[in-house]
Design a protein around this motif. Structure first.
Motif, PDB file in Angstrom:
ATOM      1  N   ALA A  41       0.824  -1.209   0.000  1.00  0.00           N
ATOM      2  CA  ALA A  41       0.000   0.000   0.000  1.00  0.00           C
ATOM      3  C   ALA A  41       0.859   1.260   0.000  1.00  0.00           C
ATOM      4  N   THR A  42       1.941   1.237   0.767  1.00  0.00           N
ATOM      5  CA  THR A  42       2.792   2.429   0.862  1.00  0.00           C
ATOM      6  C   THR A  42       3.796   2.516  -0.283  1.00  0.00           C
ATOM      7  N   SER A  43       4.137   1.362  -0.879  1.00  0.00           N
ATOM      8  CA  SER A  43       5.119   1.340  -1.975  1.00  0.00           C
ATOM      9  C   SER A  43       4.599   0.429  -3.085  1.00  0.00           C
ATOM     10  N   PRO A  44       3.750   0.937  -3.968  1.00  0.00           N
ATOM     11  CA  PRO A  44       3.158   0.092  -5.019  1.00  0.00           C
ATOM     12  C   PRO A  44       4.188  -0.636  -5.877  1.00  0.00           C
ATOM     13  N   ASN A  45       5.366  -0.037  -6.080  1.00  0.00           N
ATOM     14  CA  ASN A  45       6.387  -0.698  -6.900  1.00  0.00           C
ATOM     15  C   ASN A  45       6.911  -1.980  -6.258  1.00  0.00           C
ATOM     16  N   ALA A  46       6.661  -2.149  -4.963  1.00  0.00           N
ATOM     17  CA  ALA A  46       7.118  -3.356  -4.274  1.00  0.00           C
ATOM     18  C   ALA A  46       6.428  -4.608  -4.804  1.00  0.00           C
ATOM     19  N   ALA A  47       5.289  -4.451  -5.454  1.00  0.00           N
ATOM     20  CA  ALA A  47       4.541  -5.609  -5.955  1.00  0.00           C
ATOM     21  C   ALA A  47       5.341  -6.439  -6.945  1.00  0.00           C
ATOM     22  N   SER A  48       6.321  -5.836  -7.602  1.00  0.00           N
ATOM     23  CA  SER A  48       7.125  -6.582  -8.579  1.00  0.00           C
ATOM     24  C   SER A  48       8.397  -7.152  -7.965  1.00  0.00           C
ATOM     25  N   CYS A  49       8.569  -7.020  -6.646  1.00  0.00           N
ATOM     26  CA  CYS A  49       9.798  -7.468  -5.989  1.00  0.00           C
ATOM     27  C   CYS A  49       9.632  -8.847  -5.352  1.00  0.00           C
ATOM     28  N   GLY A  50      10.727  -9.571  -5.288  1.00  0.00           N
ATOM     29  CA  GLY A  50      10.753 -10.830  -4.551  1.00  0.00           C
ATOM     30  C   GLY A  50      10.412 -12.036  -5.394  1.00  0.00           C
ATOM     31  N   ILE A  51      10.428 -13.197  -4.752  1.00  0.00           N
ATOM     32  CA  ILE A  51      10.328 -14.470  -5.464  1.00  0.00           C
ATOM     33  C   ILE A  51       8.924 -14.789  -5.958  1.00  0.00           C
ATOM     34  N   PHE A  52       7.909 -14.059  -5.483  1.00  0.00           N
ATOM     35  CA  PHE A  52       6.541 -14.326  -5.928  1.00  0.00           C
ATOM     36  C   PHE A  52       6.128 -13.460  -7.115  1.00  0.00           C
ATOM     37  N   SER A  53       7.063 -12.700  -7.660  1.00  0.00           N
ATOM     38  CA  SER A  53       6.796 -11.884  -8.839  1.00  0.00           C
ATOM     39  C   SER A  53       7.799 -12.250  -9.927  1.00  0.00           C
ATOM     40  N   GLY A  54       7.775 -11.515 -11.020  1.00  0.00           N
ATOM     41  CA  GLY A  54       8.736 -11.760 -12.088  1.00  0.00           C
ATOM     42  C   GLY A  54       8.314 -12.876 -13.024  1.00  0.00           C
ATOM     43  N   ASP A  55       9.268 -13.353 -13.797  1.00  0.00           N
ATOM     44  CA  ASP A  55       8.985 -14.332 -14.850  1.00  0.00           C
ATOM     45  C   ASP A  55       8.821 -15.755 -14.332  1.00  0.00           C
ATOM     46  N   TYR A  56       9.367 -16.049 -13.147  1.00  0.00           N
ATOM     47  CA  TYR A  56       9.327 -17.418 -12.621  1.00  0.00           C
ATOM     48  C   TYR A  56       8.851 -17.410 -11.171  1.00  0.00           C
ATOM     49  N   PRO A  57       7.637 -16.937 -10.915  1.00  0.00           N
ATOM     50  CA  PRO A  57       7.186 -16.790  -9.523  1.00  0.00           C
ATOM     51  C   PRO A  57       7.014 -18.126  -8.818  1.00  0.00           C
ATOM     52  N   TRP A  58       7.362 -18.137  -7.535  1.00  0.00           N
ATOM     53  CA  TRP A  58       7.079 -19.297  -6.704  1.00  0.00           C
ATOM     54  C   TRP A  58       5.572 -19.405  -6.526  1.00  0.00           C
TER      55      TRP A  58
END
Length: 327
Positions: free
Chosen positions: A274-291
Motif C-alpha cells: 500500500a505504501t510502496s506500489p512498486n514493491a509488488a514486482s519485488c521478490g520471489i513471488f513476482s517476475g517471470d518465474y514466480p514461486w
C-alpha cells in the motif's frame, strides 16, 4: 514345474524392480532404466533426460556430456514419494555445456572444472558454486535455494548469467548479467555491467549490500530502511525506486529471517504494498518465474506408474508421469 519356476522368477524380478529406486533414461534413441545415477549418466546419450525418483543418490565422476537430470523436488510435496537428494558435489567438466539440473537437493556444490556454458539449474537446493574453480557463462539459476554462495567466476568473471527468483546469500564474479526477483540475505559483489532489479536485500549487520563493482543498474529493490543511503561502495551508474523496510516483521507475511524455510511465506504484506506500489514486482513471488503462492516453486515431479516386466520380450516397461507439486 518349469512354469512354476518361470513364474517365481518373474515375481522375484518384479519384486526386485519394485523395491529399487529405478532411474529412467529417455532420449531420441534411449529408453531404458538404471539403478544408480552414475550408471544412468554413463548410459545416457548426449541430450538425454534422466528422471530421478525420490531417494538418495551419489555421483562422483566428472560429468563430461550434456545431460538433463530431473528429480522429484528438493522438498516433500503432495505428489512426491520423498524428495530427491544427491549427496556430494556435482562436478562439471568439458562436454557438460548445455546441461540442465532440476528438482533436487544437492548436499554440496556444483563445481565447474573448466569454463562452463549454457547450463540451467532450476528448482534445486544447493550449497552453491564455490570460489576459485572456473567460470560459468550464459547460464540460468531459476527458483533455486542457495545455502552459501554463487561464485560465477574467479579473477576472470563469468558472463551472461541470469539469477532469477531464487533465495541466495551472496552472488559474485559475473558481468553482463541479471539478478532479478531474488531474496538476497547478505550482499552481492565483484560485478560488472549487471542489472540488479526487483530484489529484496535482508542484510542488517551493516549497509554494504553492493561492493567492488562497476556499471551497476540498481532498480526497484527493497532494502533495509537504514541502508537507503550508503548501501554501495562503488559502481552504481543508474538507480531508481529504492524501497525501504523497517524490520522483517513489517515485510513478509510469515518469516523470521531471509533464509529458506518451507514454513515461511515470503509474500509481501499488504501494508508495504500500500505504501510502496512498486514493491509488488519485488521478490520471489513476482517476475517471470514466480514461486507458487504460500509454497515451494512448482516442480515437475516424476511418478513412475504402471511399470511391469515383459518376460516374453525380456524388457521392463516403464511409464513416466509428470505431475505438478501442489504444496
Amino acid at each position: 514345474m518349469k512354469k512354476l519356476i518361470t513364474l517365481l522368477t518373474i515375481l522375484f524380478i518384479s519384486s526386485t524392480f519394485a523395491q529399487q529406486r529405478l532411474i529412467a533414461i529417455k532420449g531420441a534413441v534411449t529408453d531404458t532404466i538404471a539403478n544408480t545415477l552414475e550408471q544412468a549418466i554413463e548410459i545416457a546419450q548426449t541430450g538425454d533426460k534422466i528422471y530421478l525418483p525420490g531417494g538418495y543418490f551419489t555421483h562422483t565422476p566428472v560429468i563430461t556430456k550434456q545431460v538433463h537430470i530431473i528429480g522429484t523436488g528438493f522438498q516433500d510435496g503432495q505428489n512426491v514419494t520423498g524428495k530427491t537428494t544427491i549427496s556430494g558435489n556435482l562436478t562439471l567438466g568439458a562436454g557438460a555445456n548445455g546441461s540442465t539440473f532440476e528438482g533436487f537437493y544437492l548436499t554440496e556444490y556444483f563445481i565447474p572444472t573448466v569454463a562452463i556454458e549454457n547450463i540451467t539449474i532450476k528448482r534445486c537446493n544447493m550449497l552453491g558454486v564455490p570460489p576459485y574453480y572456473s567460470t560459468i557463462n550464459n547460464s540460468y539459476f531459476i527458483n533455486c535455494v542457495v545455502r552459501e554462495n554463487l561464485h560465477l567466476g574467479t579473477y576472470e568473471l563469468g558472463q551472461g548469467n541470469y539469477v532469477l527468483n531464487s533465495i541466495v546469500p551472496y552472488i559474485a564474479y559475473t558481468k553482463n548479467s541479471t539478478i532479478k526477483n531474488c531474496i538476497i540475505s547478505n550482499s552481492i559483489g565483484a560485478l560488472d555491467n549487471v542489472t540488479v532489479q526487483d530484489n529484496i536485500f535482508g542484510k542488517t549487520s551493516d549497509c554494504l549490500l553492493l561492493s567492488v563493482s562497476s556499471n551497476i543498474t540498481f532498480v526497484n529493490n527493497i532494502i533495509p530502511q537504514t541502508c537507503l543511503t550508503g548501501y554501495s561502495d562503488s559502481g552504481i551508474i543508474s538507480e531508481a525506486n529504492l524501497i525501504g523496510f523497517g524490520t522483517i516483521n513489517t515485510l513478509f507475511v510469515n518469516a523470521t529471517d531471509f533464509s529458506f524455510n518451507p514454513l515461511f511465506n515470503f509474500q509481501l504484506l499488504p501494508s508495504i504494498l500500500a505504501t510502496s506500489p512498486n514493491a509488488a514486482s519485488c521478490g520471489i513471488f513476482s517476475g517471470d518465474y514466480p514461486w507458487k503462492v504460500g509454497s515451494l516453486p512448482i516442480i515437475p515431479n516424476i511418478e513412475q506408474n504402471n511399470s511391469y516386466l515383459d518376460a516374453q520380450n525380456q524388457t521392463f516397461k516403464l511409464n513416466v508421469k509428470v505431475v505438478p507439486q501442489t504444496h
